[in-house]
Design an enzyme around this catalytic site. Structure first.
Site, PDB file in Angstrom:
ATOM      1  N   CYS A   1       0.822  -1.210   0.000  1.00 22.70           N
ATOM      2  CA  CYS A   1       0.000   0.000   0.000  1.00 22.70           C
ATOM      3  C   CYS A   1       0.856   1.260   0.000  1.00 22.70           C
ATOM      4  O   CYS A   1       0.403   2.324  -0.431  1.00 22.70           O
ATOM      5  CB  CYS A   1      -0.934   0.006   1.207  1.00 22.70           C
ATOM      6  SG  CYS A   1      -0.087  -0.104   2.795  1.00 22.70           S
ATOM      7  N   ASN A   2       2.106   1.150   0.462  1.00 27.92           N
ATOM      8  CA  ASN A   2       2.949   2.342   0.571  1.00 27.92           C
ATOM      9  C   ASN A   2       4.048   2.426  -0.487  1.00 27.92           C
ATOM     10  O   ASN A   2       4.725   3.449  -0.586  1.00 27.92           O
ATOM     11  CB  ASN A   2       3.609   2.403   1.957  1.00 27.92           C
ATOM     12  CG  ASN A   2       2.644   2.861   3.019  1.00 27.92           C
ATOM     13  OD1 ASN A   2       1.735   3.643   2.746  1.00 27.92           O
ATOM     14  ND2 ASN A   2       2.812   2.360   4.225  1.00 27.92           N
ATOM     15  N   ARG A   3       4.253   1.370  -1.259  1.00 24.79           N
ATOM     16  CA  ARG A   3       5.322   1.425  -2.260  1.00 24.79           C
ATOM     17  C   ARG A   3       5.099   0.396  -3.360  1.00 24.79           C
ATOM     18  O   ARG A   3       4.503  -0.666  -3.138  1.00 24.79           O
ATOM     19  CB  ARG A   3       6.689   1.196  -1.617  1.00 24.79           C
ATOM     20  CG  ARG A   3       6.966  -0.226  -1.165  1.00 24.79           C
ATOM     21  CD  ARG A   3       8.347  -0.377  -0.544  1.00 24.79           C
ATOM     22  NE  ARG A   3       8.452   0.386   0.683  1.00 24.79           N
ATOM     23  CZ  ARG A   3       9.317   1.401   0.856  1.00 24.79           C
ATOM     24  NH1 ARG A   3      10.145   1.735  -0.117  1.00 24.79           N
ATOM     25  NH2 ARG A   3       9.360   2.052   2.002  1.00 24.79           N
TER      26      ARG A   3
ATOM     27  N   HIS B   1      19.540   0.288  -0.556  1.00 26.47           N
ATOM     28  CA  HIS B   1      18.125   0.663  -0.469  1.00 26.47           C
ATOM     29  C   HIS B   1      17.259  -0.555  -0.164  1.00 26.47           C
ATOM     30  O   HIS B   1      16.358  -0.489   0.691  1.00 26.47           O
ATOM     31  CB  HIS B   1      17.678   1.310  -1.780  1.00 26.47           C
ATOM     32  CG  HIS B   1      16.199   1.585  -1.826  1.00 26.47           C
ATOM     33  ND1 HIS B   1      15.607   2.606  -1.120  1.00 26.47           N
ATOM     34  CD2 HIS B   1      15.199   0.938  -2.488  1.00 26.47           C
ATOM     35  CE1 HIS B   1      14.304   2.592  -1.342  1.00 26.47           C
ATOM     36  NE2 HIS B   1      14.030   1.596  -2.166  1.00 26.47           N
TER      37      HIS B   1
ATOM     38  N   SER C   1      10.330   2.809   5.850  1.00 25.89           N
ATOM     39  CA  SER C   1       8.883   2.702   5.979  1.00 25.89           C
ATOM     40  C   SER C   1       8.273   3.995   6.510  1.00 25.89           C
ATOM     41  O   SER C   1       8.962   4.818   7.121  1.00 25.89           O
ATOM     42  CB  SER C   1       8.516   1.551   6.915  1.00 25.89           C
ATOM     43  OG  SER C   1       8.940   0.315   6.384  1.00 25.89           O
TER      44      SER C   1
ATOM     45  N   GLU D   1       8.899  -0.588  11.192  1.00 24.22           N
ATOM     46  CA  GLU D   1       7.753  -1.514  11.184  1.00 24.22           C
ATOM     47  C   GLU D   1       8.181  -2.856  10.576  1.00 24.22           C
ATOM     48  O   GLU D   1       8.954  -2.904   9.620  1.00 24.22           O
ATOM     49  CB  GLU D   1       6.574  -0.901  10.430  1.00 24.22           C
ATOM     50  CG  GLU D   1       6.819  -0.605   8.952  1.00 24.22           C
ATOM     51  CD  GLU D   1       6.387  -1.752   8.066  1.00 24.22           C
ATOM     52  OE1 GLU D   1       5.870  -2.743   8.579  1.00 24.22           O
ATOM     53  OE2 GLU D   1       6.609  -1.637   6.848  1.00 24.22           O
TER      54      GLU D   1
ATOM     55  N   GLY E   1     -16.515   3.232  19.250  1.00 27.48           N
ATOM     56  CA  GLY E   1     -16.234   3.730  17.909  1.00 27.48           C
ATOM     57  C   GLY E   1     -15.985   2.565  16.981  1.00 27.48           C
ATOM     58  O   GLY E   1     -15.808   1.416  17.424  1.00 27.48           O
ATOM     59  N   ALA E   2     -15.975   2.830  15.676  1.00 30.43           N
ATOM     60  CA  ALA E   2     -15.753   1.734  14.720  1.00 30.43           C
ATOM     61  C   ALA E   2     -14.970   2.227  13.504  1.00 30.43           C
ATOM     62  O   ALA E   2     -15.111   1.685  12.406  1.00 30.43           O
ATOM     63  CB  ALA E   2     -17.089   1.141  14.279  1.00 30.43           C
TER      64      ALA E   2
ATOM     65  N   GLU F   1     -11.142   3.617  11.652  1.00 33.75           N
ATOM     66  CA  GLU F   1      -9.864   2.976  11.325  1.00 33.75           C
ATOM     67  C   GLU F   1      -8.993   2.771  12.568  1.00 33.75           C
ATOM     68  O   GLU F   1      -8.353   1.732  12.724  1.00 33.75           O
ATOM     69  CB  GLU F   1      -9.123   3.837  10.293  1.00 33.75           C
ATOM     70  CG  GLU F   1      -7.812   3.243   9.825  1.00 33.75           C
ATOM     71  CD  GLU F   1      -7.127   4.108   8.777  1.00 33.75           C
ATOM     72  OE1 GLU F   1      -5.919   3.940   8.585  1.00 33.75           O
ATOM     73  OE2 GLU F   1      -7.815   4.961   8.169  1.00 33.75           O
TER      74      GLU F   1
END
Length: 457
Positions: free
Chosen positions: A50-52, A102, A112, A117, A192-193, A195
């Site tokens: 999702c990030n790269r 890298h 990250s 992480e 709550g519901a 993220e």
């Protein structure tokens, strides 16, 4: 090292761009095959999270890596039907040893969004496994990625890069682990519901919390979330009933007014017979009245309290990241040395093959001479002498050429290569004697007759 690392990540592109160049799991194998053919690379691994989205490729020998990187950008934009100029604006690439560095930083969590992480390590291992299984990654990338994983594991083992929580959701659960000795016996109430609560629920499940109740304004969303984690879903109106049963209460709603007041919590504590309760309010504006903190047996933390913990932990991780950089530098240096040693493998095989052929030829001669009835002692002597002469003929010729070229300094290195004692004075004398030609110690013959004498001084 003809290695290229190219891609986009959370630092170089917005999510609107990242999602357009993401590879679905079912298309990665076909994409890697297409990349090898269309971009002209020998081996490739594609990592898509999702990030790269990153491509790690080996270019053919002699290729200009900068030009090959442009080809990879063109291929990726064409594959995803995007303008190449849009890709160039947000893409980055590394070449050779910098590309290796890298990849190791990615595997170690140093590149990250959340420093240190651990999930990216498993994602990268899975990406390589897919590439290896499909044939897109061969022996060379195989060696490289095994070293990448070994260095990343060393970073995890020898530093505390991932030990301290650096997300508010994780920090809340980590706090519960410090207050309650056994989370397996704890009941959690999540209000709550969204993220954040979803992340809290995931961390609570991982921590082994006994049971979870999710309270929300709409029951449908609460049930949707509860189904993911084996939790119970209730409406906000049922909180007074659930509160006395809860050891851990974590709230994160969009309410503009507090949902839990001092009176409700005080009644719950009395019903619990003053067993301690942890309350973590992640919401802004706050869901829990600040006056709740005045109650005994209640540990109330706000989002600001958690952010202080997160900030301190992030500083700790940055310090550990500096240690990780040193480990990575050492690991890359070791890999560089291993590559140099591998460079000699083909030469060693060729040299050994030549020696084996010479041995077989001389052994056949000796066996024929024995079959003719020649004296065994004489045959063995001839075999030993012939083998010696033929095996040292090429090296001694090379030593003569070194001397003829005036490269005396190489003779000391030659002694080391030939496994001779490294005596500085004797080496210098040998070099002078060999190169000045007073008595030619390199003049050897390959004659097999008994009267021949061959010496290498």
């Amino acid at each position: 090292m003809n290695l290229i690392a190219l891609g986009i990540n959370h630092n170089s592109a917005a999510v609107e761009v990242r999602e357009k160049v993401a590879f679905a799991p079912e298309q990665v194998s076909e994409a890697m095959a297409d990349c090898c053919g269309s971009a002209g690379v020998d081996e490739v691994v594609i990592l898509s999270t999702c990030n790269r989205t990153e491509i790690y490729a080996l270019a053919p020998a002699g290729a200009v890596l900068a030009e090959k990187a442009v080809q990879l950008i063109e291929w990726m934009s064409g594959y995803h039907h995007l303008p190449s100029e849009d890709m160039r604006r947000c893409a980055y690439h590394y070449e050779g040893e910098q590309a290796l560095r890298h990849i190791v930083q990615v595997a170690s969590g140093l590149d990250s969004m959340v420093l240190g992480e651990p999930q990216i390590f498993g994602q990268l291992k899975s990406a390589f496994a897919v590439a290896a299984e499909s044939g897109a990654a061969g022996a060379e990338l195989g060696r490289l990625f095994q070293r990448v994983f070994a260095i990343a594991k060393r970073v995890r083992t020898d530093t505390a890069i991932g030990e301290n929580p650096v997300s508010v959701a994780y920090a809340a659960v980590d706090l519960a682990g410090h207050i309650f000795s056994n989370l397996n016996e704890c009941r959690a109430l999540l209000v709550g519901a969204g993220e954040t609560i979803e992340l809290v629920a995931r961390h609570l499940v991982d921590a082994g919390v006994a049971s979870i109740v999710i309270a929300n304004r709409t029951l449908g969303r609460a049930r949707e979330l509860a189904d993911q984690f084996g939790a119970e879903a209730v409406l906000l109106a049922e909180i007074p009933e659930q509160l006395p049963k809860a050891d851990i209460v974590i709230t994160s709603t969009a309410s503009q007014l507090p949902i839990l007041g001092k009176g409700a919590v005080e009644q719950a504590i009395k019903a619990r017979k003053h067993r301690p309760m942890l309350m973590v309010d992640i919401a802004v504006p706050r869901d829990i009245e600040p006056q709740v903190n005045e109650l005994r047996d209640v540990y109330l933390y706000s989002v600001d309290d958690l952010r202080e913990i997160v900030d301190e932990n992030m500083r700790s991780r940055r310090n550990e990241a500096r240690k990780a950089d040193q480990i990575i530098a050492l690991g890359i240096a070791e890999y560089r040395e291993d590559l140099r040693r591998l460079g000699a493998v083909d030469l060693v095989k060729e040299f050994r093959g030549m020696a084996d052929r010479t041995r077989e030829e001389e052994l056949e001669k000796a066996l024929r001479n024995l079959a003719r009835g020649q004296d065994p002692e004489r045959v063995v002597s001839q075999l030993a002498r012939a083998l010696t002469n033929k095996l040292i003929h090429a090296p001694t010729t090379g030593l003569k050429d070194i001397c003829a070229g005036g490269q005396r300094e190489h003779l000391v290195q030659a002694r080391r290569l030939l496994g001779m004692a490294e005596d500085g004075d004797s080496a210098a004398r040998d070099a002078r004697g060999a190169c000045e030609g007073d008595a030619d110690p390199l003049d050897i013959s390959t004659d097999d007759t008994d009267h021949s004498r061959h010496t290498l001084q």
